[in-house]
Motif scaffolding. Structure first.
Motif, PDB file in Angstrom:
ATOM      1  N   LEU A 328      -2.976 -46.198  44.041  1.00 49.69           N
ATOM      2  CA  LEU A 328      -3.252 -44.765  43.908  1.00 49.69           C
ATOM      3  C   LEU A 328      -3.040 -44.119  45.275  1.00 49.69           C
ATOM      4  N   THR A 329      -2.161 -43.132  45.329  1.00 51.28           N
ATOM      5  CA  THR A 329      -1.819 -42.476  46.590  1.00 51.28           C
ATOM      6  C   THR A 329      -1.995 -40.970  46.445  1.00 51.28           C
ATOM      7  N   LEU A 330      -2.747 -40.384  47.362  1.00 45.16           N
ATOM      8  CA  LEU A 330      -2.934 -38.934  47.421  1.00 45.16           C
ATOM      9  C   LEU A 330      -2.218 -38.418  48.662  1.00 45.16           C
ATOM     10  N   SER A 331      -1.212 -37.578  48.462  1.00 46.16           N
ATOM     11  CA  SER A 331      -0.376 -37.094  49.576  1.00 46.16           C
ATOM     12  C   SER A 331      -0.565 -35.594  49.770  1.00 46.16           C
ATOM     13  N   TYR A 332      -0.986 -35.221  50.963  1.00 53.11           N
ATOM     14  CA  TYR A 332      -1.128 -33.804  51.316  1.00 53.11           C
ATOM     15  C   TYR A 332       0.142 -33.344  52.029  1.00 53.11           C
ATOM     16  N   MET A 333       0.748 -32.269  51.522  1.00 55.97           N
ATOM     17  CA  MET A 333       1.953 -31.720  52.136  1.00 55.97           C
ATOM     18  C   MET A 333       1.679 -30.274  52.534  1.00 55.97           C
ATOM     19  N   ASP A 334       2.703 -29.595  53.050  1.00 63.58           N
ATOM     20  CA  ASP A 334       2.496 -28.240  53.553  1.00 63.58           C
ATOM     21  C   ASP A 334       2.082 -27.272  52.451  1.00 63.58           C
ATOM     22  N   THR A 335       2.742 -27.340  51.317  1.00 61.84           N
ATOM     23  CA  THR A 335       2.477 -26.351  50.252  1.00 61.84           C
ATOM     24  C   THR A 335       2.102 -26.987  48.928  1.00 61.84           C
ATOM     25  N   GLU A 336       1.914 -28.300  48.884  1.00 58.10           N
ATOM     26  CA  GLU A 336       1.562 -28.954  47.641  1.00 58.10           C
ATOM     27  C   GLU A 336       0.842 -30.262  47.912  1.00 58.10           C
ATOM     28  N   VAL A 337       0.195 -30.760  46.880  1.00 58.64           N
ATOM     29  CA  VAL A 337      -0.492 -32.041  46.950  1.00 58.64           C
ATOM     30  C   VAL A 337       0.015 -32.893  45.797  1.00 58.64           C
ATOM     31  N   VAL A 338       0.238 -34.191  46.086  1.00 56.44           N
ATOM     32  CA  VAL A 338       0.835 -35.086  45.100  1.00 56.44           C
ATOM     33  C   VAL A 338      -0.082 -36.284  44.914  1.00 56.44           C
TER      34      VAL A 338
END
Length: 446
Positions: A328-338
């Motif tokens: 399970l991976t939670l990725s924070y990006m500039d304008t979205e979260v995956v």
């Protein structure tokens, strides 16, 4: 004018007032003609008086005849009688010419336009001829007087009808707008009821249904351990009791539309860490959780959706995938979260997932590749899992992608647009306290 127009017009206060004025004008002009004939001691004064009385009697009887409003033929006969008596009066006295003006309005009111205009023209010609016969001259004024009177009458009636038609169009438009507003209100109410029903269905699926399934599996494991391994059975019973307590709390919270307890106790990464630890502790699945990027504070709706999707994905992996490991991976990006949930299970064909509530979803023939055995309880899923996850993502303008193939595992990826607002501390070690069972899975079998 048509029957419908006449009937509608007679119901308007303006027209009733105009008709009353018209009747008074006819009576006044008849009285004027009779009085002048008597005052001037004209030889034909008795004939003028008799004709005026007869004309008034016929004219007064008209409004009391119902067929005049419903039958053009009856109206034409009555107008012919009135015109005949008026012609006799005009032949006896030139004062009868003034009655032509109210007659124009009566003809235009009772006859359709294609019949009223010729009647008005004929009345004008008779008025001009009668007045010229009495004065023994035919001047411009003699012709223009009745002609202008006829033109004014036609213009007034046509203008009134145009205003009436415009008023009717506006009335119909208002009625249509009122009906449309009522339909829109009913549609909005139905949409609100449906949205709330879908919310409750998703919450029940992701919490109570999955929790009850976990409790059932734990109690079944405890039953198999008895009586040879009472210690193991006791551990399963305690885990089932903990899951029941957690699901009871979840039920109370989603009925009140509150946040899940895991999110109230900390951040989303910490809640996902606890979820993975609980799943690994209560199932043979090895679950690893990691966070990529700088954790940021997300709107509550986004955190709830991501946590529920993670619960759903891990629960289906445990129940249907036969996997040994999940990431399970939670990725924070500039304008979205995956959020990505990947397992090494049996996989399935996403295109063959049945629609929620369909016959296939109720176990009548479709068995996904990750289902352990045809006809088993796991194979009789509702097909609601993937639909619920997609609905959660779509409600927040996000997307959910499922990649899977038989024998190649499954990957679920949900992307939500949400710009970073504030950094939050990275999650520490997972809370050792037991948590309620996970909520649903990447596969549509649940």
């Amino acid at each position: 004018m048509t029957e419908e127009a006449v009937t509608a017009h007679t119901l308007t206060p303006v027209l009733r007032g105009l008709r009353s004025c018209l009747h008074l004008m006819v009576a006044a002009l008849l009285a004027l003609a009779a009085v002048r004939a008597l005052a001037e001691h004209a030889p034909d004064a008795p004939a003028v008086l008799a004709t005026a009385v007869a004309l008034f009697a016929v004219y007064a009887a008209g409004p009391r005849l119902p067929r005049l409003r419903s039958s053009t033929g009856a109206a034409a006969l009555w107008l012919a009688a009135v015109a005949l008596l008026w012609t006799v009066l005009l032949a006896l006295t030139q004062d009868g010419v003034w009655l032509a003006f109210p007659l124009f309005f009566v003809q235009l009111h009772l006859l359709p336009l294609h019949g009223a205009l010729p009647a008005v023209v004929a009345t004008t010609v008779v008025a001009v001829a009668g007045f010229g016969w009495h004065t023994h001259t035919l001047s411009v004024g003699t012709v223009l007087g009745p002609a202008l009177g006829a033109a004014v009458a036609v213009a007034v009636v046509l203008g009134y009808e145009a205003l009436y038609r415009e008023s009717e169009q506006r009335r119909r438009l208002i009625e249509e707008l009122t009906a449309a507003r009522s339909e829109l209100a009913a549609a909005e109410h139905a949409a609100g009821v449906l949205a709330e029903r879908e919310r409750l269905a998703r919450e029940i699926h992701d919490t109570l249904a999955q929790g009850l399934s976990s409790i059932q599996l734990l109690l079944r494991a405890a039953e198999r351990a008895l009586p040879q391994r009472p210690g193991t059975a006791l551990g399963h019973v305690r885990q089932a009791r903990t899951a029941a307590v957690g699901n009871l709390a979840e039920a109370r919270r989603f009925v009140r539309a509150l946040s899940p307890p895991d999110l109230e106790a900390g951040s989303l990464p910490a809640a996902l860490e606890r979820l993975c630890a609980t799943t690994a502790r209560t199932s043979p699945l090895a679950v690893h959780c990691q966070v990529s990027g700088v954790p940021t504070a997300l709107p509550t709706a986004h955190e709830v959706a991501l946590l529920r999707i993670a619960q759903s994905a891990l629960a289906n992996t445990v129940r249907h995938a036969g996997a040994g490991r999940a990431e399970l991976t939670l990725s924070y990006m500039d304008t979205e979260v995956v959020l990505d949930v990947v397992d090494d299970g049996a996989g399935f064909v996403p295109a063959e997932v049945p629609a929620p509530g369909s016959a296939a979803a109720r176990g009548t023939g479709f068995v996904p590749a990750e289902v352990p055995a045809p006809g088993s309880a796991a194979a009789r899923g509702t097909g609601f899992g993937l639909a619920a996850m997609r609905a959660r993502a779509r409600a927040l303008q996000g997307t959910l992608v499922v990649e899977s193939a038989p024998g190649e595992g499954t990957a679920v990826a949900v992307t939500l647009p949400c710009p970073a607002t504030a950094s939050v501390p990275a999650p520490s070690a997972p809370d050792p306290a037991p948590d309620p069972a996970p909520g649903a899975a990447p596969e549509a079998a649940s």
